[in-house]
Design a protein around this motif. Structure first.
Motif, PDB file in Angstrom:
ATOM      1  N   GLY A 230       0.813  -1.212   0.000  1.00 23.50           N
ATOM      2  CA  GLY A 230       0.000   0.000   0.000  1.00 23.50           C
ATOM      3  C   GLY A 230       0.846   1.262   0.000  1.00 23.50           C
ATOM      4  N   LEU A 231       0.743   2.004   1.081  1.00 21.09           N
ATOM      5  CA  LEU A 231       1.423   3.293   1.182  1.00 21.09           C
ATOM      6  C   LEU A 231       2.948   3.199   1.118  1.00 21.09           C
ATOM      7  CD1 LEU A 231      -0.812   5.023   3.861  1.00 21.09           C
ATOM      8  CD2 LEU A 231      -0.778   5.418   1.417  1.00 21.09           C
ATOM      9  N   PRO A 232       3.591   2.217   1.746  1.00 19.31           N
ATOM     10  CA  PRO A 232       5.051   2.139   1.600  1.00 19.31           C
ATOM     11  C   PRO A 232       5.505   1.919   0.156  1.00 19.31           C
ATOM     12  CG  PRO A 232       4.400   0.914   3.530  1.00 19.31           C
ATOM     13  CD  PRO A 232       3.137   1.296   2.809  1.00 19.31           C
ATOM     14  N   ALA A 233       4.731   1.195  -0.626  1.00 17.53           N
ATOM     15  CA  ALA A 233       5.091   0.990  -2.032  1.00 17.53           C
ATOM     16  C   ALA A 233       4.981   2.300  -2.811  1.00 17.53           C
ATOM     17  CB  ALA A 233       4.197  -0.068  -2.661  1.00 17.53           C
ATOM     18  N   ALA A 234       3.950   3.092  -2.511  1.00 13.75           N
ATOM     19  CA  ALA A 234       3.800   4.391  -3.171  1.00 13.75           C
ATOM     20  C   ALA A 234       4.936   5.334  -2.781  1.00 13.75           C
ATOM     21  CB  ALA A 234       2.448   4.995  -2.816  1.00 13.75           C
ATOM     22  N   ALA A 235       5.336   5.312  -1.516  1.00  9.09           N
ATOM     23  CA  ALA A 235       6.441   6.159  -1.065  1.00  9.09           C
ATOM     24  C   ALA A 235       7.758   5.717  -1.705  1.00  9.09           C
ATOM     25  CB  ALA A 235       6.544   6.113   0.452  1.00  9.09           C
ATOM     26  N   GLU A 236       7.959   4.420  -1.818  1.00  8.96           N
ATOM     27  CA  GLU A 236       9.176   3.916  -2.455  1.00  8.96           C
ATOM     28  C   GLU A 236       9.220   4.286  -3.937  1.00  8.96           C
ATOM     29  OE1 GLU A 236      11.427  -0.338  -3.178  1.00  8.96           O
ATOM     30  OE2 GLU A 236       9.867  -0.188  -1.644  1.00  8.96           O
ATOM     31  N   TRP A 237       8.083   4.260  -4.603  1.00  5.64           N
ATOM     32  CA  TRP A 237       8.015   4.659  -6.012  1.00  5.64           C
ATOM     33  C   TRP A 237       8.387   6.124  -6.160  1.00  5.64           C
ATOM     34  CZ3 TRP A 237       4.831   8.267  -8.408  1.00  5.64           C
ATOM     35  CH2 TRP A 237       4.856   8.268  -9.798  1.00  5.64           C
ATOM     36  N   LEU A 238       7.879   6.965  -5.250  1.00  4.87           N
ATOM     37  CA  LEU A 238       8.179   8.388  -5.305  1.00  4.87           C
ATOM     38  C   LEU A 238       9.662   8.650  -5.062  1.00  4.87           C
ATOM     39  CD1 LEU A 238       7.006  11.247  -5.567  1.00  4.87           C
ATOM     40  CD2 LEU A 238       6.695  11.232  -3.103  1.00  4.87           C
ATOM     41  N   VAL A 239      10.266   7.953  -4.133  1.00  5.52           N
ATOM     42  CA  VAL A 239      11.697   8.116  -3.870  1.00  5.52           C
ATOM     43  C   VAL A 239      12.506   7.656  -5.081  1.00  5.52           C
ATOM     44  CG1 VAL A 239      13.606   7.326  -2.425  1.00  5.52           C
ATOM     45  CG2 VAL A 239      11.461   7.999  -1.380  1.00  5.52           C
ATOM     46  N   CYS A 240      12.076   6.594  -5.733  1.00  5.31           N
ATOM     47  CA  CYS A 240      12.774   6.125  -6.943  1.00  5.31           C
ATOM     48  C   CYS A 240      12.702   7.158  -8.062  1.00  5.31           C
ATOM     49  CB  CYS A 240      12.194   4.804  -7.414  1.00  5.31           C
ATOM     50  SG  CYS A 240      12.714   3.401  -6.425  1.00  5.31           S
ATOM     51  N   LYS A 241      11.558   7.816  -8.198  1.00  8.49           N
ATOM     52  CA  LYS A 241      11.428   8.859  -9.225  1.00  8.49           C
ATOM     53  C   LYS A 241      12.323  10.053  -8.904  1.00  8.49           C
ATOM     54  CE  LYS A 241       8.781   6.688 -11.857  1.00  8.49           C
ATOM     55  NZ  LYS A 241       9.310   6.156 -13.107  1.00  8.49           N
ATOM     56  N   LEU A 242      12.442  10.420  -7.621  1.00  8.88           N
ATOM     57  CA  LEU A 242      13.357  11.493  -7.244  1.00  8.88           C
ATOM     58  C   LEU A 242      14.805  11.090  -7.506  1.00  8.88           C
ATOM     59  CD1 LEU A 242      11.850  12.854  -3.924  1.00  8.88           C
ATOM     60  CD2 LEU A 242      11.997  14.032  -6.107  1.00  8.88           C
ATOM     61  N   ASP A 243      15.133   9.826  -7.287  1.00  9.97           N
ATOM     62  CA  ASP A 243      16.479   9.340  -7.570  1.00  9.97           C
ATOM     63  C   ASP A 243      16.761   9.350  -9.075  1.00  9.97           C
ATOM     64  OD1 ASP A 243      18.969   8.436  -6.753  1.00  9.97           O
ATOM     65  OD2 ASP A 243      18.382   6.323  -6.902  1.00  9.97           O
ATOM     66  N   ASP A 244      15.760   9.024  -9.884  1.00 12.44           N
ATOM     67  CA  ASP A 244      15.921   9.110 -11.343  1.00 12.44           C
ATOM     68  C   ASP A 244      16.171  10.548 -11.785  1.00 12.44           C
ATOM     69  OD1 ASP A 244      15.543   6.394 -11.557  1.00 12.44           O
ATOM     70  OD2 ASP A 244      13.432   6.554 -12.179  1.00 12.44           O
ATOM     71  N   LEU A 245      15.437  11.489 -11.167  1.00 14.15           N
ATOM     72  CA  LEU A 245      15.651  12.901 -11.474  1.00 14.15           C
ATOM     73  C   LEU A 245      17.058  13.324 -11.082  1.00 14.15           C
ATOM     74  CD1 LEU A 245      14.561  15.692 -12.336  1.00 14.15           C
ATOM     75  CD2 LEU A 245      13.794  15.973  -9.974  1.00 14.15           C
ATOM     76  N   ASN A 246      17.517  12.863  -9.937  1.00 15.26           N
ATOM     77  CA  ASN A 246      18.873  13.168  -9.482  1.00 15.26           C
ATOM     78  C   ASN A 246      19.906  12.614 -10.460  1.00 15.26           C
ATOM     79  OD1 ASN A 246      20.936  14.041  -7.850  1.00 15.26           O
ATOM     80  ND2 ASN A 246      20.826  12.310  -6.470  1.00 15.26           N
ATOM     81  N   TYR A 247      19.702  11.382 -10.909  1.00  9.28           N
ATOM     82  CA  TYR A 247      20.622  10.788 -11.868  1.00  9.28           C
ATOM     83  C   TYR A 247      20.625  11.568 -13.194  1.00  9.28           C
ATOM     84  CZ  TYR A 247      22.837   7.371 -14.911  1.00  9.28           C
ATOM     85  OH  TYR A 247      23.670   6.768 -15.795  1.00  9.28           O
ATOM     86  N   SER A 248      19.461  12.011 -13.626  1.00  8.71           N
ATOM     87  CA  SER A 248      19.381  12.795 -14.864  1.00  8.71           C
ATOM     88  C   SER A 248      20.131  14.111 -14.738  1.00  8.71           C
ATOM     89  CB  SER A 248      17.929  13.073 -15.219  1.00  8.71           C
ATOM     90  OG  SER A 248      17.241  11.889 -15.480  1.00  8.71           O
ATOM     91  N   LEU A 249      19.983  14.777 -13.603  1.00 10.32           N
ATOM     92  CA  LEU A 249      20.719  16.022 -13.388  1.00 10.32           C
ATOM     93  C   LEU A 249      22.224  15.778 -13.327  1.00 10.32           C
ATOM     94  CD1 LEU A 249      18.530  17.994 -10.842  1.00 10.32           C
ATOM     95  CD2 LEU A 249      19.041  18.609 -13.189  1.00 10.32           C
ATOM     96  N   LYS A 250      22.628  14.683 -12.695  1.00 10.36           N
ATOM     97  CA  LYS A 250      24.058  14.360 -12.630  1.00 10.36           C
ATOM     98  C   LYS A 250      24.616  14.093 -14.025  1.00 10.36           C
ATOM     99  CE  LYS A 250      24.307  12.369  -8.014  1.00 10.36           C
ATOM    100  NZ  LYS A 250      24.489  11.128  -7.231  1.00 10.36           N
ATOM    101  N   SER A 251      23.857  13.380 -14.846  1.00  8.96           N
ATOM    102  CA  SER A 251      24.345  13.103 -16.200  1.00  8.96           C
ATOM    103  C   SER A 251      24.363  14.378 -17.051  1.00  8.96           C
ATOM    104  CB  SER A 251      23.505  12.021 -16.859  1.00  8.96           C
ATOM    105  OG  SER A 251      22.197  12.452 -17.057  1.00  8.96           O
ATOM    106  N   PHE A 252      23.441  15.307 -16.773  1.00 11.70           N
ATOM    107  CA  PHE A 252      23.447  16.584 -17.481  1.00 11.70           C
ATOM    108  C   PHE A 252      24.695  17.387 -17.117  1.00 11.70           C
ATOM    109  CE2 PHE A 252      22.435  21.165 -17.193  1.00 11.70           C
ATOM    110  CZ  PHE A 252      22.325  21.444 -18.540  1.00 11.70           C
ATOM    111  N   ILE A 253      25.050  17.382 -15.842  1.00 11.92           N
ATOM    112  CA  ILE A 253      26.208  18.144 -15.397  1.00 11.92           C
ATOM    113  C   ILE A 253      27.510  17.555 -15.946  1.00 11.92           C
ATOM    114  CG2 ILE A 253      27.588  18.740 -13.355  1.00 11.92           C
ATOM    115  CD1 ILE A 253      24.988  19.199 -11.873  1.00 11.92           C
ATOM    116  N   THR A 254      27.604  16.228 -15.915  1.00 15.71           N
ATOM    117  CA  THR A 254      28.852  15.603 -16.369  1.00 15.71           C
ATOM    118  C   THR A 254      28.925  15.477 -17.896  1.00 15.71           C
ATOM    119  OG1 THR A 254      27.918  13.401 -16.109  1.00 15.71           O
ATOM    120  CG2 THR A 254      29.142  14.312 -14.239  1.00 15.71           C
ATOM    121  N   GLY A 255      27.813  15.596 -18.575  1.00 13.82           N
ATOM    122  CA  GLY A 255      27.786  15.425 -20.040  1.00 13.82           C
ATOM    123  C   GLY A 255      28.133  16.639 -20.821  1.00 13.82           C
TER     124      GLY A 255
END
Length: 97
Positions: free
Chosen positions: A72-97
């Motif tokens: 239920g709710l923990p799965a939704a929270a984990e999904w949201l954290v994963c999306k924030l981590d994907d955004l972080n990875y995208s920003l890191k690749s933008f900076i290093t690219g």
């Protein structure tokens, strides 16, 4: 122009890195607590449903137990954290690219 955007994005990468780490830790702790609460709510819901004969409170307890379970709710929270981590990875690749 691109270097200016990279400089602007750097503090956001730092903030997102720290935020994802803190949220991962808090979601992990909350999953443990919610799992224990879900177990007790499921037991109470089954007790109300079969022993007491009150289907309204029994089904309500079981639905709440499902929401607090790891599906239920923990799965939704984990999904949201994963999306924030994907955004972080995208920003890191933008900076290093």
């Amino acid at each position: 122009m691109r270097i200016i955007l990279k400089i602007i994005a750097a503090p956001f990468v730092l903030a997102l890195t720290l935020l994802v780490a803190v949220l991962n830790f808090s979601v992990s702790l909350a999953s443990w607590v919610f799992g224990i609460l879900a177990f007790f709510l499921a037991l109470c819901g089954l007790f109300e449903l079969f022993i007491q004969g009150n289907p309204q409170w029994g089904i309500t307890g079981l639905v709440l137990a499902f929401l607090l379970s790891p599906f239920g709710l923990p799965a939704a929270a984990e999904w949201l954290v994963c999306k924030l981590d994907d955004l972080n990875y995208s920003l890191k690749s933008f900076i290093t690219g």
